[in-house]
Design a protein around this motif. Structure first.
Motif, PDB file in Angstrom:
ATOM      1  N   TYR A   1      -6.304   2.659  77.610  1.00  0.00           N
ATOM      2  CA  TYR A   1      -7.025   3.792  78.195  1.00  0.00           C
ATOM      3  C   TYR A   1      -7.852   4.387  77.064  1.00  0.00           C
TER       4      TYR A   1
ATOM      5  N   TYR B   1      -5.109   7.246  85.355  1.00  0.00           N
ATOM      6  CA  TYR B   1      -4.699   6.516  86.557  1.00  0.00           C
ATOM      7  C   TYR B   1      -4.082   7.559  87.476  1.00  0.00           C
TER       8      TYR B   1
ATOM      9  N   HIS C   1       0.114   7.292  92.045  1.00  0.00           N
ATOM     10  CA  HIS C   1       0.266   6.103  92.885  1.00  0.00           C
ATOM     11  C   HIS C   1       1.714   5.613  92.812  1.00  0.00           C
TER      12      HIS C   1
ATOM     13  N   ASP D   1       3.698   1.698  92.585  1.00  0.00           N
ATOM     14  CA  ASP D   1       3.287   0.349  92.207  1.00  0.00           C
ATOM     15  C   ASP D   1       3.499  -0.666  93.319  1.00  0.00           C
TER      16      ASP D   1
ATOM     17  N   VAL E   1       6.804   0.204  81.360  1.00  0.00           N
ATOM     18  CA  VAL E   1       5.643   0.457  80.508  1.00  0.00           C
ATOM     19  C   VAL E   1       6.140   0.672  79.083  1.00  0.00           C
TER      20      VAL E   1
ATOM     21  N   TYR F   1       4.966   1.585  75.282  1.00  0.00           N
ATOM     22  CA  TYR F   1       3.849   2.280  74.625  1.00  0.00           C
ATOM     23  C   TYR F   1       3.744   1.885  73.162  1.00  0.00           C
TER      24      TYR F   1
ATOM     25  N   LEU G   1       2.445   9.909  80.854  1.00  0.00           N
ATOM     26  CA  LEU G   1       2.943   9.333  82.109  1.00  0.00           C
ATOM     27  C   LEU G   1       3.676  10.454  82.840  1.00  0.00           C
TER      28      LEU G   1
ATOM     29  N   HIS H   1       3.758   8.130  90.290  1.00  0.00           N
ATOM     30  CA  HIS H   1       3.460   8.473  88.891  1.00  0.00           C
ATOM     31  C   HIS H   1       1.954   8.445  88.672  1.00  0.00           C
TER      32      HIS H   1
ATOM     33  N   VAL I   1      -1.192   8.616  85.205  1.00  0.00           N
ATOM     34  CA  VAL I   1      -1.498   8.733  83.780  1.00  0.00           C
ATOM     35  C   VAL I   1      -2.567   9.816  83.658  1.00  0.00           C
TER      36      VAL I   1
ATOM     37  N   ARG J   1      -5.460   4.692  73.989  1.00  0.00           N
ATOM     38  CA  ARG J   1      -4.029   4.640  74.311  1.00  0.00           C
ATOM     39  C   ARG J   1      -3.652   3.210  74.672  1.00  0.00           C
TER      40      ARG J   1
ATOM     41  N   SER K   1      -0.802   0.196  75.675  1.00  0.00           N
ATOM     42  CA  SER K   1       0.494   0.002  76.330  1.00  0.00           C
ATOM     43  C   SER K   1       0.584  -1.403  76.912  1.00  0.00           C
TER      44      SER K   1
ATOM     45  N   ALA L   1       1.963  -2.749  80.572  1.00  0.00           N
ATOM     46  CA  ALA L   1       2.560  -2.455  81.876  1.00  0.00           C
ATOM     47  C   ALA L   1       3.075  -3.764  82.452  1.00  0.00           C
TER      48      ALA L   1
ATOM     49  N   TRP M   1       5.807  -5.750  85.537  1.00  0.00           N
ATOM     50  CA  TRP M   1       6.495  -5.631  86.817  1.00  0.00           C
ATOM     51  C   TRP M   1       7.411  -6.819  87.026  1.00  0.00           C
TER      52      TRP M   1
HETATM   53  C1  OGA Z   1       0.276   1.216  85.894  1.00  0.00           C
HETATM   54  C2  OGA Z   1       0.765   2.516  85.388  1.00  0.00           C
HETATM   55  C3  OGA Z   1       1.504   3.886  83.551  1.00  0.00           C
HETATM   56  C4  OGA Z   1       1.267   4.125  82.093  1.00  0.00           C
HETATM   57  O1  OGA Z   1      -0.326   0.436  85.111  1.00  0.00           O
HETATM   58  O2  OGA Z   1       0.491   0.939  87.102  1.00  0.00           O
HETATM   59  O3  OGA Z   1       1.143   3.320  86.193  1.00  0.00           O
HETATM   60  O4  OGA Z   1       1.877   5.073  81.569  1.00  0.00           O
HETATM   61  N1  OGA Z   1       0.836   2.740  84.048  1.00  0.00           N
HETATM   62  O5  OGA Z   1       0.478   3.411  81.482  1.00  0.00           O
END
Ligand code: OGA
Ligand code: MN
Length: 233
Positions: free
Chosen positions: A128, A134, A137, A139, A152, A154, A167, A198, A200, A207, A209, A211, A213
């Motif tokens: 980011y 973000y 939403h 997921d 996630v 970081y 977040l 959640h 962002v 930033r 990270s 992510a 799933w």
């Molecule tokens: C995502 C998301 C959260 C974050 O990628 O779906 O919610 O803290 N990321 O980066």
């Protein structure tokens, strides 16, 4: 193979600034079953440094691309909802292989303890840039049983909450904010993909990270839906 940032970041990582407990499957699973989310940190400072270094290299080489949303292709709609740059991991470097091995260990532990039937894992680097966000939403659609466990990691040394990019976790089906997580180097957030809304908040610094799933396999044809309310193509 890693650049000079590795040494510097290794040193930084030695001094944990998150104040969080090191990942422990039993604690994480207790949190997930009680509240749907969990927060901890990864202790492997060499892996963290390698991941950060790789993310930065890919970003500087312009390899990351603007993220999409499920099957929504309208660029303007997507930009109203999320503004991050992403690059899928394929396990082809030692850093990625290391993180995928960790995810596999998580998968086995969580299946053993919570019987979620996690089957596969996918993950992308995300950056980011200042102004990136973000919106709220989930997921995965509830009941889709597609993405089951979100994670996630970081990768930002010395992140101050005033740098934004937090977040923000909401209580299920509510506007109540239950946590705001600083994306500090080594912090790992895990939450149930269908249950935990959640967002962002806008970042003021670059930033970094990962992510990821964990998915289950019993509805393999359901498309990846990341935002509640978007039409299913
Ligand atoms: C995502 C998301 C959260 C974050 O990628 O779906 O919610 O803290 N990321 O980066
Ligand atoms: Mn998300």
């Amino acid at each position: 193979m890693f650049n000079g940032a590795l040494t510097l970041l290794s040193l930084i990582a030695l001094a944990d600034t998150t104040g969080l407990p090191v990942f422990d499957a039993q604690n994480v699973c207790a949190d997930l079953s009680q509240q749907g989310w969990s927060l901890c940190r990864l202790a492997d400072s060499e892996l963290l440094a390698a991941l950060r270094s790789e993310a930065e290299t890919l970003w500087q080489a312009d390899i990351l691309t603007p993220a999409g949303i499920g099957r929504a292709e309208d660029h303007d709609i997507v930009r109203k909802i999320r503004r991050d740059l992403t690059h899928w991991m394929d396990g082809s470097t030692p850093a990625q292989a290391g993180y995928l091995a960790f995810a596999e260990a998580v998968r086995r532990e969580v299946n053993y303890r919570l019987m979620l039937g996690l089957f596969a894992f996918e993950a992308h680097y995300a950056v980011y840039e200042p102004g990136g966000f973000y919106k709220r939403h989930v997921d995965s659609f509830r009941g889709a049983r597609n993405r089951m466990l979100s994670s996630v990691l970081y990768l930002n040394p010395d992140w101050d909450p005033s740098d934004g990019g937090l977040l923000r976790i909401y209580a299920p089906d509510s506007e109540d904010v239950i946590a705001e997580i600083t994306p500090e180097f080594g912090t790992l957030a895990l939450f149930l993909s269908e249950d935990i809304p959640h967002e962002v908040t806008p970042a003021r610094r670059d930033r970094f990270s990962i992510a990821g799933w964990h998915r289950c396999n019993d509805r393999g044809l359901v498309p990846a839906l990341q935002v509640k309310g978007l039409p299913v193509a």
